[in-house]
Design a protein around this motif. Structure first.
Motif, mmCIF file in Angstrom:
data_model
loop_
_atom_site.group_PDB
_atom_site.id
_atom_site.type_symbol
_atom_site.label_atom_id
_atom_site.label_comp_id
_atom_site.label_asym_id
_atom_site.label_seq_id
_atom_site.Cartn_x
_atom_site.Cartn_y
_atom_site.Cartn_z
ATOM 1 N N MET A 86 3.740 8.322 -25.884
ATOM 2 C CA MET A 86 2.678 7.574 -25.216
ATOM 3 C C MET A 86 1.378 7.676 -26.008
ATOM 4 S SD MET A 86 0.861 8.297 -21.532
ATOM 5 C CE MET A 86 2.430 8.564 -20.725
ATOM 6 N N PHE A 87 1.014 8.885 -26.415
ATOM 7 C CA PHE A 87 -0.205 9.068 -27.199
ATOM 8 C C PHE A 87 -0.129 8.285 -28.515
ATOM 9 C CE2 PHE A 87 -1.297 13.500 -25.278
ATOM 10 C CZ PHE A 87 -1.754 12.868 -24.136
ATOM 11 N N PHE A 88 1.027 8.325 -29.149
ATOM 12 C CA PHE A 88 1.201 7.656 -30.434
ATOM 13 C C PHE A 88 1.036 6.144 -30.298
ATOM 14 C CE2 PHE A 88 4.142 5.523 -33.413
ATOM 15 C CZ PHE A 88 3.548 5.892 -34.613
ATOM 16 N N VAL A 89 1.756 5.540 -29.371
ATOM 17 C CA VAL A 89 1.700 4.082 -29.200
ATOM 18 C C VAL A 89 0.312 3.648 -28.734
ATOM 19 C CG1 VAL A 89 2.608 2.128 -27.881
ATOM 20 C CG2 VAL A 89 4.167 3.873 -28.760
ATOM 21 N N ASP A 90 -0.244 4.346 -27.753
ATOM 22 C CA ASP A 90 -1.554 3.960 -27.224
ATOM 23 C C ASP A 90 -2.645 4.108 -28.280
ATOM 24 O OD1 ASP A 90 -0.176 3.574 -24.918
ATOM 25 O OD2 ASP A 90 -1.203 5.105 -23.745
ATOM 26 N N GLY A 91 -2.583 5.185 -29.066
ATOM 27 C CA GLY A 91 -3.582 5.379 -30.114
ATOM 28 C C GLY A 91 -3.504 4.305 -31.181
ATOM 29 N N CYS A 92 -2.289 3.984 -31.620
ATOM 30 C CA CYS A 92 -2.114 2.917 -32.617
ATOM 31 C C CYS A 92 -2.598 1.579 -32.069
ATOM 32 C CB CYS A 92 -0.644 2.812 -33.017
ATOM 33 S SG CYS A 92 -0.002 4.235 -33.931
ATOM 34 N N ALA A 93 -2.304 1.317 -30.790
ATOM 35 C CA ALA A 93 -2.707 0.050 -30.176
ATOM 36 C C ALA A 93 -4.228 -0.068 -30.112
ATOM 37 C CB ALA A 93 -2.102 -0.056 -28.777
ATOM 38 N N ILE A 94 -4.908 1.011 -29.768
ATOM 39 C CA ILE A 94 -6.376 0.989 -29.702
ATOM 40 C C ILE A 94 -6.966 0.671 -31.070
ATOM 41 C CG2 ILE A 94 -8.425 2.431 -29.395
ATOM 42 C CD1 ILE A 94 -6.963 3.891 -27.163
ATOM 43 N N LEU A 95 -6.508 1.373 -32.084
ATOM 44 C CA LEU A 95 -7.066 1.194 -33.428
ATOM 45 C C LEU A 95 -6.832 -0.223 -33.951
ATOM 46 C CD1 LEU A 95 -5.971 4.636 -34.883
ATOM 47 C CD2 LEU A 95 -8.333 3.875 -34.562
ATOM 48 N N GLN A 96 -5.641 -0.768 -33.710
ATOM 49 C CA GLN A 96 -5.354 -2.117 -34.187
ATOM 50 C C GLN A 96 -6.139 -3.158 -33.395
ATOM 51 O OE1 GLN A 96 -3.584 -3.001 -36.874
ATOM 52 N NE2 GLN A 96 -4.175 -5.130 -36.488
#
Length: 480
Positions: free
Chosen positions: A161-171
């Protein structure tokens, strides 16, 4: 047996379950241990009593640590009309709204954004994921333990969850605030209106992700260009950035940034404001002095009128040079005054900043809350909102002016500002409005000079009186 021997009321006689602690002949106070031991207590009742020891040993709340990511305080959640400002519209970030069935498109959208980020970062996805998993113990400490209860034995799900959400925020942030913005716009795979809703969701208190996740994901490869988009994104939520739009980010040290909502609050407090000693004064006499007592009162030190009433008193609204919430001042020239207010946008982030300041473990001076309460003094109806919008001090991100007025009128019942923060300005306005001479001149000006038609009507009336006086004069003094 005598009554004395039976303990029938003679002085000094006590029952067998009483112990005299102090006895003297001067009839001073006598302390008696009135222990009651003949009432049995269950194990549950004994456990309840022991819970007092646990609560006492817990001591004071630790207000020096970073505030935890948690749900909105119940004081605000119990107001039904406020709930829409705290709930994500498009995308869920973090564990609190992760399983919300109304956000059915959120999972697919985040995966698309995350895939784009992984493709552009220039680092193997396995390496990125391992960076997150390696610091899971530390990342979990950013949350209220209650919010992670369902993931207590499932670090794998939480790490993903942290990985996907963090990548989504940055993109998502990079799509509009990246270095090669024109190239990115040509490859948009998300509608512009939906992207705007995503940005709004990133400033919700219950939708926060530890900023450390973003730092871990951008620590190598092309991460710097993604991280550089973050301060531009924060600045995009500020109307007048002033001259401090660059160095504010530099003072945010890596590893100490909490989350995006906290960064937005930090940004709104940067800029021209009070001198350095004012913050010391505020710290000494508000938060750590008399403020806790002062904030128990729901009113301001000085009551001032709404925008329409201030206008009648000769006070006009002007936008300050920055959007720093302490960049507020009042200047008076003869009978008229100008109230300078930092231009802000009232949207979902407004209520979330207030909710953030109300979190029980966040030690702060309630600047955002106090500023919004000061605006509440100025806003009674939609016409006041329109006047502030026309003056360039308020930008409406909620829709209608009626909704903004309704929000401010309702929030006043649930907020307790720090009266000292804006008391000096409120005092000046109060004194101006109470001056009868100034008030009369201002009302005369407002009545006859508020519009060109009023002015020309006054000129016509004066001209008519003048011509009438001339006619009367020549009638009386005409040559014989």
């Amino acid at each position: 047996m005598s009554s004395t021997e039976e303990g029938g009321g003679a002085l000094g006689a006590v029952s067998t379950d009483q112990t005299i602690i102090n006895n003297n002949t001067n009839n001073d106070s006598v302390n008696i241990d009135m222990r009651c031991t003949d009432v049995p207590l269950s194990n549950g009742e004994l456990a309840n009593l022991k819970s007092l020891d646990k609560a006492f040993d817990g001591g004071e709340r630790n207000l020096t640590a970073n505030p935890l990511i948690r749900k909105v305080p119940s004081t605000l959640r119990r107001t039904v009309d406020f709930m829409k400002y705290f709930k994500p519209k498009v995308i869920s970030i973090g564990p609190i709204h992760h399983d919300d069935p109304t956000l059915h498109e959120s999972k697919e959208l985040k995966l698309k954004l995350a895939a784009k980020f992984v493709n552009n970062i220039g680092v193997e996805r396995e390496s990125l994921y391992r960076n997150i998993k390696k610091e899971m113990d530390g990342l979990k400490k950013y949350y209220d333990p209650q919010e992670l209860e369902k993931y207590r034995d499932d670090d794998e799900k939480l790490a993903w969850m942290f990985f996907v959400d963090g990548c989504a925020i940055l993109q998502a942030v990079y799509l509009r605030y990246g270095d090669d913005i024109f190239y990115v716009y040509g490859q948009l795979f998300i509608k512009n209106d939906m992207l705007t809703f995503v940005y709004s969701d990133l400033f919700l208190l219950e939708n926060q992700l530890p900023f450390r996740v973003l730092e871990l994901l951008t620590s190598s490869g092309n991460g710097k260009k993604f991280m550089n988009a973050i301060p531009r994104f924060i600045d995009g939520a500020v109307i007048n950035q002033g001259e401090d739009s660059e160095w504010w980010w530099e003072k945010q040290k890596e590893g100490e940034r909490i989350h995006l909502l906290n960064l937005l609050r930090e940004r709104l407090l940067v800029g021209k404001g009070k001198p350095w000693w004012w913050r010391w004064h505020l710290w000494l006499f508000t938060e750590h002095g008399s403020s806790n007592e002062a904030r128990t009162k729901r009113h301001h030190l000085h009551n001032i009128g709404n925008v329409k009433e201030l206008k009648k008193a000769g006070i006009w609204l002007k936008a300050s040079k920055t959007s720093c919430l302490t960049d507020i001042s009042f200047n008076r020239i003869f009978f008229f005054g100008k109230l300078y207010l930092p231009p802000i946008t009232v949207d979902d982030s407004t209520m979330n900043l207030i909710a953030y300041e109300m979190c029980p473990d966040f030690d702060n001076d309630f600047t955002v809350t106090s500023f919004m309460c000061s605006l509440d003094l100025l806003i009674d109806e939609a016409e006041d909102v329109k006047e502030m919008r026309d003056a360039g001090v308020l930008y409406n991100g909620l829709g209608s002016e009626e909704e903004v007025a309704k929000l401010f009128n309702k929030m006043n019942a649930d907020l307790v500002p720090s009266p000292q923060i804006y008391s000096d300005v409120e005092q000046q306005i109060h004194n101006h409005c109470k001056n009868m001479l100034i008030n009369n001149v201002a009302q005369w000006y407002h009545a006859y000079f508020r519009s060109p038609w009023s002015f020309w009507a006054l000129v016509a009336a004066i001209a008519a009186l003048y011509l009438s006086a001339l006619q009367t004069y020549y009638t009386i003094h005409q040559p014989k």
